[in-house]
Structures are given as C-alpha cells and as structure tokens.
Write a protein that holds these residues in place. Structure first.
Motif, PDB file in Angstrom:
ATOM      1  N   ALA A 194       0.969  -1.136   0.069  1.00  0.00           N
ATOM      2  CA  ALA A 194       0.041   0.295  -0.317  1.00  0.00           C
ATOM      3  C   ALA A 194       0.686   1.334  -0.261  1.00  0.00           C
ATOM      4  CB  ALA A 194      -0.622   0.611   1.104  1.00  0.00           C
ATOM      5  N   ARG A 195       2.146   1.453   0.530  1.00  0.00           N
ATOM      6  CA  ARG A 195       3.000   2.140   0.394  1.00  0.00           C
ATOM      7  C   ARG A 195       3.351   2.483  -0.380  1.00  0.00           C
ATOM      8  NH1 ARG A 195       3.538   0.614   5.960  1.00  0.00           N
ATOM      9  NH2 ARG A 195       5.529  -0.330   5.780  1.00  0.00           N
ATOM     10  N   THR A 196       3.988   1.263  -1.317  1.00  0.00           N
ATOM     11  CA  THR A 196       5.341   1.580  -2.032  1.00  0.00           C
ATOM     12  C   THR A 196       3.741   1.267  -3.825  1.00  0.00           C
ATOM     13  OG1 THR A 196       5.398  -0.438  -2.162  1.00  0.00           O
ATOM     14  CG2 THR A 196       6.939   1.018  -0.724  1.00  0.00           C
ATOM     15  N   LYS A 197       3.407   0.419  -4.060  1.00  0.00           N
ATOM     16  CA  LYS A 197       2.456   0.687  -4.867  1.00  0.00           C
ATOM     17  C   LYS A 197       1.587   0.266  -4.786  1.00  0.00           C
ATOM     18  CE  LYS A 197       4.606  -3.951  -5.229  1.00  0.00           C
ATOM     19  NZ  LYS A 197       4.612  -5.144  -5.259  1.00  0.00           N
ATOM     20  N   VAL A 215      -3.892  -1.222  -4.905  1.00  0.00           N
ATOM     21  CA  VAL A 215      -4.850  -1.293  -4.110  1.00  0.00           C
ATOM     22  C   VAL A 215      -5.637  -0.454  -3.309  1.00  0.00           C
ATOM     23  CG1 VAL A 215      -3.809  -0.843  -1.000  1.00  0.00           C
ATOM     24  CG2 VAL A 215      -2.694  -1.736  -2.623  1.00  0.00           C
ATOM     25  N   PRO A 216      -7.299  -1.063  -2.163  1.00  0.00           N
ATOM     26  CA  PRO A 216      -7.983   0.122  -2.833  1.00  0.00           C
ATOM     27  C   PRO A 216      -8.242   1.688  -2.121  1.00  0.00           C
ATOM     28  CG  PRO A 216      -8.619  -1.939  -1.724  1.00  0.00           C
ATOM     29  CD  PRO A 216      -7.442  -2.135  -2.282  1.00  0.00           C
ATOM     30  N   HIS A 217      -8.528   2.011  -2.920  1.00  0.00           N
ATOM     31  CA  HIS A 217      -8.394   3.680  -2.226  1.00  0.00           C
ATOM     32  C   HIS A 217      -9.301   4.643  -2.807  1.00  0.00           C
ATOM     33  CE1 HIS A 217      -6.176   3.733  -6.153  1.00  0.00           C
ATOM     34  NE2 HIS A 217      -6.568   4.786  -6.248  1.00  0.00           N
ATOM     35  N   PHE A 218      -9.230   5.363  -2.547  1.00  0.00           N
ATOM     36  CA  PHE A 218     -10.476   6.756  -2.899  1.00  0.00           C
ATOM     37  C   PHE A 218      -9.407   7.916  -3.537  1.00  0.00           C
ATOM     38  CE2 PHE A 218     -11.243   7.709   1.210  1.00  0.00           C
ATOM     39  CZ  PHE A 218     -11.268   9.132   2.053  1.00  0.00           C
ATOM     40  N   ILE A 278       2.034  15.688 -11.053  1.00  0.00           N
ATOM     41  CA  ILE A 278       2.147  15.366 -10.355  1.00  0.00           C
ATOM     42  C   ILE A 278       0.696  14.447  -9.004  1.00  0.00           C
ATOM     43  CG2 ILE A 278       3.124  15.975  -7.381  1.00  0.00           C
ATOM     44  CD1 ILE A 278       4.229  17.749  -9.004  1.00  0.00           C
ATOM     45  N   GLN A 279       1.132  13.447  -8.228  1.00  0.00           N
ATOM     46  CA  GLN A 279      -0.036  12.608  -8.194  1.00  0.00           C
ATOM     47  C   GLN A 279       0.576  11.714  -6.619  1.00  0.00           C
ATOM     48  OE1 GLN A 279      -0.362   8.853 -10.363  1.00  0.00           O
ATOM     49  NE2 GLN A 279      -2.534   8.663 -10.028  1.00  0.00           N
ATOM     50  N   GLY A 280      -0.562  12.234  -5.966  1.00  0.00           N
ATOM     51  CA  GLY A 280       0.135  11.956  -4.766  1.00  0.00           C
ATOM     52  C   GLY A 280      -0.903  10.759  -3.741  1.00  0.00           C
ATOM     53  N   PHE A 281      -0.111   9.827  -3.280  1.00  0.00           N
ATOM     54  CA  PHE A 281      -0.915   8.850  -2.563  1.00  0.00           C
ATOM     55  C   PHE A 281      -0.668   8.759  -0.959  1.00  0.00           C
ATOM     56  CE2 PHE A 281      -1.147   7.303  -7.423  1.00  0.00           C
ATOM     57  CZ  PHE A 281      -2.536   6.513  -6.255  1.00  0.00           C
ATOM     58  N   LEU A 282      -1.681   8.957  -0.179  1.00  0.00           N
ATOM     59  CA  LEU A 282      -1.658   8.831   1.955  1.00  0.00           C
ATOM     60  C   LEU A 282      -1.948   7.692   2.159  1.00  0.00           C
ATOM     61  CD1 LEU A 282      -1.192  10.724   3.846  1.00  0.00           C
ATOM     62  CD2 LEU A 282      -3.177  10.838   3.765  1.00  0.00           C
ATOM     63  N   LEU A 321      -6.799  -1.596  10.208  1.00  0.00           N
ATOM     64  CA  LEU A 321      -6.337  -2.560  10.358  1.00  0.00           C
ATOM     65  C   LEU A 321      -5.643  -3.129   8.634  1.00  0.00           C
ATOM     66  CD1 LEU A 321      -4.836  -5.015  12.349  1.00  0.00           C
ATOM     67  CD2 LEU A 321      -6.378  -6.323  11.067  1.00  0.00           C
ATOM     68  N   MET A 322      -5.603  -2.839   7.569  1.00  0.00           N
ATOM     69  CA  MET A 322      -5.320  -2.515   6.337  1.00  0.00           C
ATOM     70  C   MET A 322      -5.254  -1.024   5.993  1.00  0.00           C
ATOM     71  SD  MET A 322      -8.042  -5.714   5.219  1.00  0.00           S
ATOM     72  CE  MET A 322      -6.880  -5.799   2.916  1.00  0.00           C
ATOM     73  N   GLY A 323      -5.781  -0.454   6.559  1.00  0.00           N
ATOM     74  CA  GLY A 323      -5.243   1.460   6.658  1.00  0.00           C
ATOM     75  C   GLY A 323      -6.649   1.600   5.583  1.00  0.00           C
ATOM     76  N   GLN A 324      -5.997   2.592   5.189  1.00  0.00           N
ATOM     77  CA  GLN A 324      -7.208   3.388   3.772  1.00  0.00           C
ATOM     78  C   GLN A 324      -5.904   4.170   3.320  1.00  0.00           C
ATOM     79  OE1 GLN A 324     -10.442   3.333   3.502  1.00  0.00           O
ATOM     80  NE2 GLN A 324      -9.129   4.084   1.379  1.00  0.00           N
ATOM     81  N   LEU A 325      -6.108   4.216   1.721  1.00  0.00           N
ATOM     82  CA  LEU A 325      -5.448   4.903   1.074  1.00  0.00           C
ATOM     83  C   LEU A 325      -5.637   6.698   0.593  1.00  0.00           C
ATOM     84  CD1 LEU A 325      -2.882   2.764  -1.950  1.00  0.00           C
ATOM     85  CD2 LEU A 325      -2.268   4.900   0.001  1.00  0.00           C
TER      86      LEU A 325
END
Ligand SMILES: [Fe+2]
Length: 187
Positions: free
Chosen positions: A104-107, A111-114, A161-165, A176-180
């Motif tokens: 989730a942090r690197t690829k 990974v599910p996100h909004f 420029i694109q960010g993923f938090l 537990l799985m966190g959220q992107l």
C-alpha cells in the motif's frame, strides 16, 4: 465556479468513512490538512456522535454530493478489528499484514483507495507540506505519503503530480488494513 448542485446528471455522490473512538479531532485535523472543509451534519443515526461532512471543495459545502462522511466506528466493527488485531500476533498473519502495508505504501495502484482532485501540482505539494509537518510528527508510522512526480520511473502518468497517502485515521473499510487516499491532479 459552478456549484455541484447545478449538475443534474448521475454522479458518485458520497463515501462513508470512519474514525476510531477518541480520534474525531485527529480525523478533522487530517481532513483539513488534505485541504477539505468540515461541517457537522447534526445527524447521529445509531452512532455515539454526529456525522461530519468533509467537503473537498471548501467553496461548495453541499451536504449530499461531492462529499465524504466521517463518524465513529460502530461496536460491531470494532469487535471484529480487535479480534483480527489479536490474530495478527501470529507470525504468519503479521508477515502477511506487513506485506500488504508495504504494498500500500509503495505500489498503490492496485490497492483500494479513493481519490481527491486538486487544481494543480502545487496544491498537492501544499498538502504534502501540511501532512509532513506536525501531523507526521504526531502520527509517525501511521502516516505515509508518497508523491509521484514527473520523471519518476514508477509514476503512472508521466506529466502529473500524484500523491498517495496511506493512513489508518480515516478509513472506509478496515483500520487494520488502513486506507489509501489519492491526491490527483488532472491535465
Ligand atoms: Fe486511483
């Protein structure tokens, strides 16, 4: 600028998100760092506190569209999360969880996100400054921001420029799985 209420077509209108007990103020702080405005809907439903509406466009605080909601996680989900966290003491489970979090942090692309849209790369850089400032000190390993800039070898779109938090303060799923959350600019 046109207001979202003027748009008459179908659209993706809201997302339901949660915060942990005791972290309402932290969720607000994070949402504001993302450049969003918060309003209190006054609606409580079956929750312990009111639902907050998070508006990606502070100049258009429509309560029903272009919004995500935040409320405190319900006991049923908390029980499940607690059980999973206990299971995660098992080394195989812990290894799988670590692998997921690393992905989730690197690829982030699978990974599910909004995603939130920003008017410019500069606006995304300003969010990054706020996130990497006091919030990062406060949250440390719970907060990872990856910015893909033009020229990065693994960037998905070459000129943006694109960010993923990746974080676990505001989730529309499992803590537990966190959220992107993606921060996206458009040409
Ligand atoms: Fe995306």
């Amino acid at each position: 600028m046109k207001q979202i209420a003027q748009y008459q077509g179908k659209l993706l209108n809201h997302l339901e998100a949660l915060y942990r007990p005791g972290e309402r103020d932290l969720a607000i702080e994070l949402a504001e760092a993302l450049g969003c405005a918060i309003s209190d809907t006054g609606f409580k439903g079956d929750g312990v506190d009111t639902f907050l509406a998070v508006h990606p466009n502070p100049d258009d605080r429509n309560g029903q569209n272009n919004v995500f909601y935040m409320s405190q996680v319900r006991p049923e989900q908390l029980a499940l999360e607690d059980r999973l966290r206990r299971l995660s003491a098992d080394s195989d489970f812990a290894a799988d969880l670590d692998a997921y979090r690393e992905a989730a942090r690197t690829k982030p692309f699978g990974v599910p996100h909004f995603s939130l849209r920003y008017p410019s790369g500069q606006a995304v850089e300003e969010v990054a400054e706020r996130i990497n400032g006091g919030l990062k000190q406060k949250l440390q390993e719970r907060l990872h921001l990856r910015i893909f800039r033009p020229g990065d070898g693994d960037a998905a779109v070459g000129n943006l420029i694109q960010g993923f938090l990746y974080q676990d303060v505001i989730v529309s799923g499992s803590f537990l799985m966190g959220q992107l959350i993606e921060l996206q600019t458009q040409p």
